[in-house]
Design an enzyme around this catalytic site. Structure first.
Site, short mmCIF file in Angstrom:
data_model
loop_
_atom_site.label_atom_id
_atom_site.label_comp_id
_atom_site.label_asym_id
_atom_site.label_seq_id
_atom_site.Cartn_x
_atom_site.Cartn_y
_atom_site.Cartn_z
N PHE A 1 0.85 -1.19 0.00
CA PHE A 1 0.00 0.00 0.00
C PHE A 1 0.89 1.25 0.00
O PHE A 1 2.07 1.19 0.35
CB PHE A 1 -0.91 -0.04 1.24
CG PHE A 1 -1.86 1.12 1.32
CD1 PHE A 1 -2.78 1.35 0.31
CD2 PHE A 1 -1.84 2.00 2.40
CE1 PHE A 1 -3.65 2.42 0.37
CE2 PHE A 1 -2.70 3.08 2.47
CZ PHE A 1 -3.61 3.29 1.45
N ASN B 1 1.50 3.82 1.77
CA ASN B 1 2.29 4.36 2.88
C ASN B 1 3.26 3.34 3.48
O ASN B 1 3.80 3.56 4.56
CB ASN B 1 1.36 4.92 3.96
CG ASN B 1 0.47 3.84 4.57
OD1 ASN B 1 0.64 2.66 4.27
ND2 ASN B 1 -0.46 4.24 5.41
N LYS B 2 3.51 2.24 2.79
CA LYS B 2 4.40 1.21 3.35
C LYS B 2 5.85 1.42 2.86
O LYS B 2 6.09 2.24 1.99
CB LYS B 2 3.91 -0.19 2.96
CG LYS B 2 2.45 -0.45 3.36
CD LYS B 2 2.24 -0.53 4.88
CE LYS B 2 0.82 -0.24 5.28
NZ LYS B 2 -0.03 -1.34 5.57
N ASN B 3 6.79 0.63 3.42
CA ASN B 3 8.21 0.83 3.09
C ASN B 3 8.51 0.59 1.61
O ASN B 3 9.41 1.20 1.06
CB ASN B 3 9.10 -0.09 3.93
CG ASN B 3 9.19 0.38 5.37
OD1 ASN B 3 8.25 1.00 5.88
ND2 ASN B 3 10.29 0.11 6.02
#
Ligand SMILES: *Cc1c(COP(=O)(O)O)cnc(C)c1O
Length: 369
Positions: free
Chosen positions: A162, A164-166
């Site tokens: 997604f 906003n993930k790393n």
């Protein structure tokens, strides 16, 4: 990306196979199955290890609601274990062990904020009790813990890509496992429960397929996989930078009253997904959030505990007071900004604003006291 579009094969194909191979190799795991989201990976993982109607899945309440929703979608009951401590807010293995019943099919380890759960205890419990261990690795792609990557300690590791993930593909996810039969079942359930995929049928000439059990459409496509391959190459540098920013936060906030950064004891191993801080009570949390907002610093909250959401209270009878440490942590937790392009000066600005807020809390207390 343009190569994918020019190739005119857009759904799962060679790019997806390459993404799965590369992601699997990176994590030193036998099978990697690319899916449409982290939630899809969790849903498929639960289903593939036998989480069905009437089953129980033991997990933390301090997680994104998808961890629990996916179990509910299997017809199971999520059973919530408290965290170890407010300074180690991952699931407590002692509580997990105590909550296992003959109906338990799986334990879920959520590597909150980018820090490994107590995996040696959890893997022992899973083995002794004969249940699966699912790792929710939405916060920890590419993180080595001991001699294994997170996601490969348990039966299945579930990753999210997604926004906003790393690492991100906009939307997307991956399930990894060393168990060939679990991998096959996840692949089948990803695509309607069908015995062979469209690429295979296209490639190896038309063939009949069968449906062994109903599945979903949780496939990804070539465009997302092309993005994933590029993001995967950037992952280790992104994780390194996030860990460095985390360390800088720890130094700048060290010694400050009323505010602490959890996981101080295990701070060496982290993907630095988010930067949670713990304040001593809800009033201080509110005061600091307001002061930061006035200084133009946006904060967030990870997480409102799942057991206190309306559906979970009404459907499963969960109540405030059930998980005291989780509830205290959630009441006092603030997530500070953390992103790879953040400069050292940005960390100084944010931590300076936290320091100002703490000083103003102290001044007010002196006035009242
Ligand atoms: C983001 C996240 C998920 C869900 O992933 P999606 O790709 O958004 O479906 C699950 N668990 C945790 C802990 C997450 O942070």
């Amino acid at each position: 990306m343009t190569r994918v579009i020019r190739s005119r094969w857009l759904t799962m194909g060679p790019r997806t196979e390459e993404f799965e191979r590369s992601f699997g190799q990176y994590h030193a795991v036998e099978h990697a199955v690319a899916v449409s989201s982290g939630t899809a990976a969790l849903h498929l993982a639960y289903a593939a290890v036998g989480v069905t109607s009437g089953a129980e899945v033991v997990m933390p309440s301090l997680t994104f609601v998808a961890t629990a929703n996916a179990a509910v979608m299997c017809g199971a009951r999520p059973v919530f274990a408290d965290i170890v401590d407010v300074q180690e807010p991952t699931v407590d293995p002692v509580q997990v062990d105590a909550l296992i019943t003959p109906r338990t099919r799986a334990i879920v380890a959520v590597h909150y904020a980018g820090y490994p759960c107590r995996l040696s205890e959890l893997t022992d419990i899973a083995r002794q009790r004969g249940v699966a261990l699912i790792e929710d690795c939405a916060h920890t792609p590419g993180l080595l813990s001991g001699n294994r990557y997170l996601g490969t300690w348990g039966t299945v590791g579930c990753f999210s890509f997604f926004s906003n993930k790393n690492m991100t593909t906009g939307e997307g996810g991956m399930a990894v496992t060393d168990d060939v039969s679990v991998a096959e079942r996840i692949r089948r359930l990803r695509s309607h429960g069908m015995t062979s995929g469209t690429w295979k049928r296209h490639h190896e000439r038309p063939q009949d397929y069968d449906v062994l059990e109903p599945g979903w459409n949780y496939r990804t496509d070539e465009i997302h996989s092309a993005l994933g391959l590029v993001q995967l190459r950037k992952l280790s540098e992104a994780n390194r930078r996030r860990a460095e920013i985390t360390q800088s936060y720890r130094e700048h906030l060290g010694g400050l009253e009323h505010v602490s950064v959890p996981f101080g004891a295990s701070s060496g191993t982290t993907s630095g997904h988010i930067l949670p801080v713990f304040t001593e009570d809800g009033a201080k949390r509110q005061a600091i959030v307001a002061a930061l907002s006035n200084a133009g610093v946006q904060t967030s909250h990870h997480y409102p505990p799942v057991h206190l959401f309306k559906h979970y209270r009404e459907q499963f009878g969960y109540r405030q007071g059930m998980l005291p440490k989780t509830e205290l942590f959630a009441t006092c937790q603030i997530t500070l900004p953390l992103y790879t392009s953040m400069q050292d000066g940005d960390v100084e600005y944010v931590t300076g604003a936290v320091r100002d807020a703490v000083q103003s809390i102290n001044r007010q207390r002196r006035r009242v006291g």
